[in-house]
Every structure is written in C-alpha cells, then in structure tokens.
Design an enzyme around this catalytic site. Structure first.
Site, mmCIF file in Angstrom:
data_model
loop_
_atom_site.group_PDB
_atom_site.id
_atom_site.type_symbol
_atom_site.label_atom_id
_atom_site.label_comp_id
_atom_site.label_asym_id
_atom_site.label_seq_id
_atom_site.Cartn_x
_atom_site.Cartn_y
_atom_site.Cartn_z
ATOM 1 N N MET A 273 0.846 -1.171 0.000
ATOM 2 C CA MET A 273 0.000 0.000 0.000
ATOM 3 C C MET A 273 0.895 1.239 0.000
ATOM 4 O O MET A 273 1.175 1.811 1.041
ATOM 5 C CB MET A 273 -0.914 -0.034 1.223
ATOM 6 C CG MET A 273 -1.830 1.126 1.295
ATOM 7 S SD MET A 273 -3.152 0.970 2.516
ATOM 8 C CE MET A 273 -2.306 0.657 4.033
ATOM 9 N N PRO A 274 1.371 1.673 -1.168
ATOM 10 C CA PRO A 274 2.241 2.848 -1.240
ATOM 11 C C PRO A 274 1.477 4.139 -0.962
ATOM 12 O O PRO A 274 0.285 4.258 -1.247
ATOM 13 C CB PRO A 274 2.783 2.817 -2.654
ATOM 14 C CG PRO A 274 1.853 1.969 -3.419
ATOM 15 C CD PRO A 274 1.204 1.034 -2.464
ATOM 16 N N TYR A 275 2.223 5.087 -0.424
ATOM 17 C CA TYR A 275 1.684 6.409 -0.103
ATOM 18 C C TYR A 275 2.665 7.447 -0.614
ATOM 19 O O TYR A 275 3.863 7.361 -0.341
ATOM 20 C CB TYR A 275 1.528 6.529 1.419
ATOM 21 C CG TYR A 275 1.329 7.925 1.924
ATOM 22 C CD1 TYR A 275 0.064 8.490 1.965
ATOM 23 C CD2 TYR A 275 2.405 8.679 2.375
ATOM 24 C CE1 TYR A 275 -0.125 9.777 2.443
ATOM 25 C CE2 TYR A 275 2.224 9.966 2.851
ATOM 26 C CZ TYR A 275 0.963 10.507 2.882
ATOM 27 O OH TYR A 275 0.787 11.771 3.358
ATOM 28 N N PHE B 262 -1.958 5.427 -2.656
ATOM 29 C CA PHE B 262 -2.514 6.662 -2.109
ATOM 30 C C PHE B 262 -1.598 7.836 -2.437
ATOM 31 O O PHE B 262 -0.391 7.763 -2.232
ATOM 32 C CB PHE B 262 -2.669 6.546 -0.588
ATOM 33 C CG PHE B 262 -3.674 5.508 -0.184
ATOM 34 C CD1 PHE B 262 -4.990 5.864 0.036
ATOM 35 C CD2 PHE B 262 -3.301 4.181 -0.065
ATOM 36 C CE1 PHE B 262 -5.926 4.903 0.395
ATOM 37 C CE2 PHE B 262 -4.225 3.209 0.293
ATOM 38 C CZ PHE B 262 -5.537 3.571 0.521
#
Length: 70
Positions: A1-3, A41
């Site tokens: 889940m990259p941000y 995200f």
C-alpha cells in the site's frame, strides 16, 4: 500500500490541476515499482506561502528575486 505526499504552495490550484499529479504519481509507482493503482494513495498538501521557504527566504521573497542570505 504505497503512499506518496506532494506538497505545493496554496495558490488557488484547482481540482482539475490536482488530478494530473495524482494520476501521474500513481502511474509512476505502477510503472517503476509494479504497485496496484487501487491501493496506491497520493495526498496533496497545500502549504500557506508564509510557511514555505527556499534558499533561506520565505518563498514570496525568493520569487521576487530578493538576495539570499549567505
């Protein structure tokens, strides 16, 4: 889940103008790191001009070409 966090000065950037860096950052993470767009995200923070500095000066003074402190 990259941000990914993108910070810009608050200068009336429209929602349409924000869509492009959000899409571009997502595409970059997909292309380079193989991330899934649905779980990527991107947040854009808008910072007040007086809270941003460049070269030892508030950004508005820097843009006016005022002398940088040494």
């Amino acid at each position: 889940m990259p941000y990914m966090n993108i910070r810009i000065t608050r200068e009336g950037t429209s929602p349409d103008q924000k869509r492009r860096p959000i899409a571009g950052a997502t595409d970059l993470l997909v292309e380079v790191l193989g991330k899934t767009p649905a779980t990527t995200f991107v947040v854009i923070d808008e910072v007040e001009m007086e809270d941003w500095g460049v070269g030892g000066l508030p950004v508005d003074e820097f843009r006016r070409g005022e002398e940088v402190r040494s």
